[in-house]
Write an enzyme that holds these catalytic residues in place. Structure first.
Site, PDB file in Angstrom:
ATOM      1  N   ARG A  85       0.730  -1.125  -0.370  1.00  0.00           N
ATOM      2  CA  ARG A  85      -0.140  -0.255   0.003  1.00  0.00           C
ATOM      3  C   ARG A  85       1.072   1.222  -0.026  1.00  0.00           C
ATOM      4  O   ARG A  85       2.275   1.637   0.955  1.00  0.00           O
ATOM      5  CB  ARG A  85      -1.032   0.091   0.935  1.00  0.00           C
ATOM      6  CG  ARG A  85      -2.010   0.905   0.836  1.00  0.00           C
ATOM      7  CD  ARG A  85      -3.097   0.909   1.978  1.00  0.00           C
ATOM      8  NE  ARG A  85      -2.531   1.300   3.054  1.00  0.00           N
ATOM      9  CZ  ARG A  85      -2.124   1.291   4.535  1.00  0.00           C
ATOM     10  NH1 ARG A  85      -3.339  -0.168   5.068  1.00  0.00           N
ATOM     11  NH2 ARG A  85      -1.839   1.994   5.292  1.00  0.00           N
ATOM     12  N   GLU A 106       4.340   7.170   2.714  1.00  0.00           N
ATOM     13  CA  GLU A 106       5.375   5.239   2.982  1.00  0.00           C
ATOM     14  C   GLU A 106       4.955   5.220   2.579  1.00  0.00           C
ATOM     15  O   GLU A 106       3.154   4.461   1.660  1.00  0.00           O
ATOM     16  CB  GLU A 106       5.727   4.956   4.423  1.00  0.00           C
ATOM     17  CG  GLU A 106       4.160   4.820   5.160  1.00  0.00           C
ATOM     18  CD  GLU A 106       4.081   4.025   6.114  1.00  0.00           C
ATOM     19  OE1 GLU A 106       5.536   3.666   6.474  1.00  0.00           O
ATOM     20  OE2 GLU A 106       3.532   3.199   7.050  1.00  0.00           O
ATOM     21  N   ASN A 108       3.981   0.692   2.607  1.00  0.00           N
ATOM     22  CA  ASN A 108       3.632  -0.184   3.419  1.00  0.00           C
ATOM     23  C   ASN A 108       4.623  -1.226   2.306  1.00  0.00           C
ATOM     24  O   ASN A 108       3.390  -2.052   0.782  1.00  0.00           O
ATOM     25  CB  ASN A 108       2.887  -0.498   3.917  1.00  0.00           C
ATOM     26  CG  ASN A 108       2.508   0.890   4.579  1.00  0.00           C
ATOM     27  OD1 ASN A 108       2.852   0.811   5.847  1.00  0.00           O
ATOM     28  ND2 ASN A 108       1.439   1.421   4.084  1.00  0.00           N
ATOM     29  N   SER A 113      -3.392  -3.391   6.285  1.00  0.00           N
ATOM     30  CA  SER A 113      -5.064  -3.720   6.712  1.00  0.00           C
ATOM     31  C   SER A 113      -5.362  -2.872   5.909  1.00  0.00           C
ATOM     32  O   SER A 113      -5.374  -2.099   5.169  1.00  0.00           O
ATOM     33  CB  SER A 113      -4.847  -3.766   8.630  1.00  0.00           C
ATOM     34  OG  SER A 113      -3.869  -2.212   9.044  1.00  0.00           O
ATOM     35  N   LYS A 265      11.510   3.062   6.571  1.00  0.00           N
ATOM     36  CA  LYS A 265      12.318   4.604   6.589  1.00  0.00           C
ATOM     37  C   LYS A 265      13.441   4.925   5.443  1.00  0.00           C
ATOM     38  O   LYS A 265      13.515   6.357   4.633  1.00  0.00           O
ATOM     39  CB  LYS A 265      11.567   5.318   7.664  1.00  0.00           C
ATOM     40  CG  LYS A 265      10.060   5.496   7.714  1.00  0.00           C
ATOM     41  CD  LYS A 265       9.388   4.894   8.587  1.00  0.00           C
ATOM     42  CE  LYS A 265       7.718   5.643   8.689  1.00  0.00           C
ATOM     43  NZ  LYS A 265       7.187   3.715   9.089  1.00  0.00           N
ATOM     44  N   LYS A 322      11.179  10.346  11.981  1.00  0.00           N
ATOM     45  CA  LYS A 322      10.384   8.706  11.857  1.00  0.00           C
ATOM     46  C   LYS A 322      12.197   7.776  12.655  1.00  0.00           C
ATOM     47  O   LYS A 322      12.838   7.409  11.882  1.00  0.00           O
ATOM     48  CB  LYS A 322      10.638   8.678  11.160  1.00  0.00           C
ATOM     49  CG  LYS A 322       9.362   9.425  10.501  1.00  0.00           C
ATOM     50  CD  LYS A 322       8.652   8.566   9.211  1.00  0.00           C
ATOM     51  CE  LYS A 322       7.181   9.830   8.719  1.00  0.00           C
ATOM     52  NZ  LYS A 322       6.902   9.491   7.824  1.00  0.00           N
ATOM     53  N   GLU A 326       6.937   0.835  12.146  1.00  0.00           N
ATOM     54  CA  GLU A 326       5.581   0.368  11.228  1.00  0.00           C
ATOM     55  C   GLU A 326       4.518   0.397  12.545  1.00  0.00           C
ATOM     56  O   GLU A 326       4.616  -0.217  14.049  1.00  0.00           O
ATOM     57  CB  GLU A 326       5.768  -0.516  10.632  1.00  0.00           C
ATOM     58  CG  GLU A 326       7.336  -1.431   9.502  1.00  0.00           C
ATOM     59  CD  GLU A 326       6.635   0.545   8.586  1.00  0.00           C
ATOM     60  OE1 GLU A 326       5.802   0.874   8.111  1.00  0.00           O
ATOM     61  OE2 GLU A 326       8.402   0.588   8.531  1.00  0.00           O
ATOM     62  N   GLY A 327       3.266   0.437  12.238  1.00  0.00           N
ATOM     63  CA  GLY A 327       2.734  -0.115  12.625  1.00  0.00           C
ATOM     64  C   GLY A 327       1.873   1.516  13.687  1.00  0.00           C
ATOM     65  O   GLY A 327       0.786   1.495  14.609  1.00  0.00           O
ATOM     66  N   ARG A 406      -8.134   7.715   4.678  1.00  0.00           N
ATOM     67  CA  ARG A 406      -8.343   8.034   6.728  1.00  0.00           C
ATOM     68  C   ARG A 406      -8.512   9.215   6.489  1.00  0.00           C
ATOM     69  O   ARG A 406      -7.768  10.155   5.954  1.00  0.00           O
ATOM     70  CB  ARG A 406      -7.198   7.158   5.812  1.00  0.00           C
ATOM     71  CG  ARG A 406      -7.408   5.691   7.060  1.00  0.00           C
ATOM     72  CD  ARG A 406      -5.424   4.929   7.381  1.00  0.00           C
ATOM     73  NE  ARG A 406      -4.353   5.297   6.667  1.00  0.00           N
ATOM     74  CZ  ARG A 406      -3.204   4.353   6.726  1.00  0.00           C
ATOM     75  NH1 ARG A 406      -2.888   4.149   7.637  1.00  0.00           N
ATOM     76  NH2 ARG A 406      -1.935   5.684   6.225  1.00  0.00           N
TER      77      ARG A 406
HETATM   78  P1  ADP Z   1       3.374   4.211  10.135  1.00  0.00           P
HETATM   79  O1  ADP Z   1       4.895   3.262   9.433  1.00  0.00           O
HETATM   80  O2  ADP Z   1       4.006   4.374  11.667  1.00  0.00           O
HETATM   81  O3  ADP Z   1       2.496   4.072   9.463  1.00  0.00           O
HETATM   82  P2  ADP Z   1       3.624   6.463   8.700  1.00  0.00           P
HETATM   83  O4  ADP Z   1       5.330   7.025   8.120  1.00  0.00           O
HETATM   84  O5  ADP Z   1       2.664   6.218   7.791  1.00  0.00           O
HETATM   85  O6  ADP Z   1       4.147   6.019   9.669  1.00  0.00           O
HETATM   86  O7  ADP Z   1       3.391   7.504   9.520  1.00  0.00           O
HETATM   87  C1  ADP Z   1       2.409   7.619  10.260  1.00  0.00           C
HETATM   88  C2  ADP Z   1       0.821   8.606  10.201  1.00  0.00           C
HETATM   89  O8  ADP Z   1       1.653  10.290  10.686  1.00  0.00           O
HETATM   90  C3  ADP Z   1       1.231   9.160   8.520  1.00  0.00           C
HETATM   91  O9  ADP Z   1      -0.457   8.115   8.632  1.00  0.00           O
HETATM   92  C4  ADP Z   1       0.756  10.090   8.141  1.00  0.00           C
HETATM   93  O10 ADP Z   1      -1.043  10.999   8.805  1.00  0.00           O
HETATM   94  C5  ADP Z   1       1.207  10.909   9.494  1.00  0.00           C
HETATM   95  N1  ADP Z   1       2.380  11.216   8.325  1.00  0.00           N
HETATM   96  C6  ADP Z   1       3.946  10.638   8.777  1.00  0.00           C
HETATM   97  N2  ADP Z   1       4.631  11.433   7.774  1.00  0.00           N
HETATM   98  C7  ADP Z   1       4.122  13.035   7.853  1.00  0.00           C
HETATM   99  C8  ADP Z   1       4.743  13.916   6.995  1.00  0.00           C
HETATM  100  N3  ADP Z   1       6.065  13.641   6.168  1.00  0.00           N
HETATM  101  N4  ADP Z   1       3.941  14.782   6.434  1.00  0.00           N
HETATM  102  C9  ADP Z   1       2.427  15.250   7.518  1.00  0.00           C
HETATM  103  N5  ADP Z   1       2.369  13.928   7.983  1.00  0.00           N
HETATM  104  C10 ADP Z   1       2.664  12.563   8.384  1.00  0.00           C
HETATM  105 MG    MG Z   2       1.985   4.309   7.567  1.00  0.00          MG
END
Ligand code: ADP
Ligand code: MG
Length: 430
Positions: A85, A106, A108, A113, A265, A322, A326-327, A406
């Protein structure tokens, strides 16, 4: 339905205002799926590249170190089903709400899910908006069917009569129903049963027989991970033994350890450099993908002559810090980010990346959580599911598999649905 944090049954949180998207943007996002899948498949198979990028952080991140040490050492890449995804936020600077530039949050490669629940929410929206003109109804979406179809094809390729699918799971799963739907649909469609087990249970019960993974006397044709992406899923050395058993087997992996690590990441940060992308993609493909990337940096990297962490100190609201996790719930913003940046040792800093913060446009939406609705300014994150099967020699199929939207309150940083931050939504063509 899902379980909440107290493990009580509740409905999945939903938004009632489908997010608008233009046909052009929709088509662009769909076209990115097979391209990104192919890129990630190549990266996941490039063990040398993964080592080159990730070795530096194994001193401060045991989890990544443990995974890296267990990448399959076989001569040929494993049979692999990538169920992906690709998550995007719309850029606030886009020409209009519906005609947005998707910016990648990101990609995945493990344990995605909501294939089932996002289909259900789409059906609910299509029903609620059934009086609207056909073209303004929520866009049909069935990632469940497309995921299960891909699983059935991979299992057919493995061609072992009477085999089963293994779903690697956590013991107290909040998002159980989303998983069960896959199990039931796979049985309906292909008469393939599913065994659900934790990594520890797999190590207790599993054996290798002529290369096949055997559980409860059945050959496993496909190992599908809905766990294993967080250190919490490896509480004991036995759990790691379970993972090793899967990796060493000839079963189709969804995903292999290499593919899981390709989704780190740190790898996303490396891939935003054109000279690295050139190892895997043509110039034309790079042009297609690169403007979905925002700035991603190591903390010590020089950006226009100054270290990246200095940019974060100077404008904290413009960045996200970051770790390799994940999660949801692991990223750091604002004050927490600054505190972390100040307190880390040089070694620990390798385990983090700095990402430019994407500001998405907000629009009013109605969110329904635990039976209570509120209207509030919201932003939406849009993911495209993909499926891609490597049969040991070639990519046998590679296609887009639907979407996830979402929607969360505009002042909320994290995006997790089960964690209660975000609500499932659908897309509406305008
Ligand atoms: P995870 O692997 O925990 O899902 P993500 O990188 O997807 O980590 O980040 C979790 C959430 O944080 C994302 O779904 C998004 O809503 C927010 N987020 C992550 N990176 C950014 C960014 N660069 N700018 C704005 N929001 C972000
Ligand atoms: Mg994510």
């Amino acid at each position: 339905m899902k379980y909440n944090a107290e493990y009580k049954l509740t409905h999945a949180p939903i938004a009632l205002v489908p997010y608008p998207i233009s046909r052009k943007t929709l088509e662009r996002m769909i076209a990115l799926t097979p391209l990104s899948n192919r890129l990630m498949l190549k990266v996941g198979q490039d063990r040398e590249f993964l080592r080159e990028q990730l070795e530096i952080l194994t001193g401060s991140d045991d989890f990544v170190g443990n995974l890296l040490a267990r990448i399959s050492k076989g001569q040929t890449p494993p049979l692999e089903l990538l169920i992906s995804r690709n998550d995007f936020l719309p850029a606030a600077t886009s020409p209009s709400l519906a005609d947005f530039h998707p910016q990648q949050v990101e990609f995945n490669t493990i344990s995605n899910s909501f294939a089932f629940l996002s289909r259900q929410v789409c059906q609910l929206h299509r029903y609620l908006y059934s009086n609207d003109s056909p073209e303004s109804k929520p866009i049909a979406n069935d990632p469940l069917e497309k995921t299960v179809e891909a699983m059935a094809e991979a299992i057919r390729h493995y061609d072992y009569p009477g085999s089963c699918m293994l779903m690697v799971v956590q013991s107290r799963e909040q998002n159980l129903f989303d998983q069960r739907a896959i199990e039931y649909r796979l049985f309906e469609k292909a008469e393939v049963p599913t065994i659900r087990m934790s990594l520890e249970e797999i190590s207790e019960d599993g054996v290798l027989k002529d290369g096949h993974l055997v559980l409860k006397g059945r050959v496993v044709s496909l190992c599908y991970f809905r766990a294993g992406y967080t250190p919490d899923d490896y509480p004991t050395p036995q759990a790691w033994k379970g993972r090793e058993l899967i990796e060493a087997s000839s079963s189709v992996k969804a995903p292999s350890i290499g593919m899981q690590l390709a989704g780190a990441k740190k790898i996303q940060q490396a891939l935003c450099k054109p000279e690295i992308l050139r190892r895997y993609l043509s110039t034309k493909e790079i042009d297609q993908i690169k403007d979905t990337f925002v700035g991603l940096y190591t903390l010590d990297e020089l950006v226009d002559g100054r270290p990246a962490d200095r940019m974060a100190y100077e404008s904290p609201s413009g960045y996200v810090l970051k770790p390799q996790r994940e999660g949801g719930g692991n990223n750091l913003y604002d004050g927490e980010m600054l505190e972390k940046l100040r307190s880390m040792t040089a070694e620990q800093r390798h385990a983090y990346i700095l990402m430019e913060r994407i500001t998405a446009p907000s629009q009013p939406a109605i969110l329904v959580v635990d039976g209570t609705s509120t209207e509030t300014a919201c932003v939406s994150e849009i993911g495209r599911y993909g499926v891609c099967f490597f049969n040991g020699e070639d990519i046998a199929f590679n296609r887009d598999a639907g979407y996830l939207v979402r929607t969360k309150a505009a002042d909320q940083n994290e995006g997790g649905v089960c964690a209660g931050y975000a609500c499932l939504n659908s897309l509406r063509l305008v």
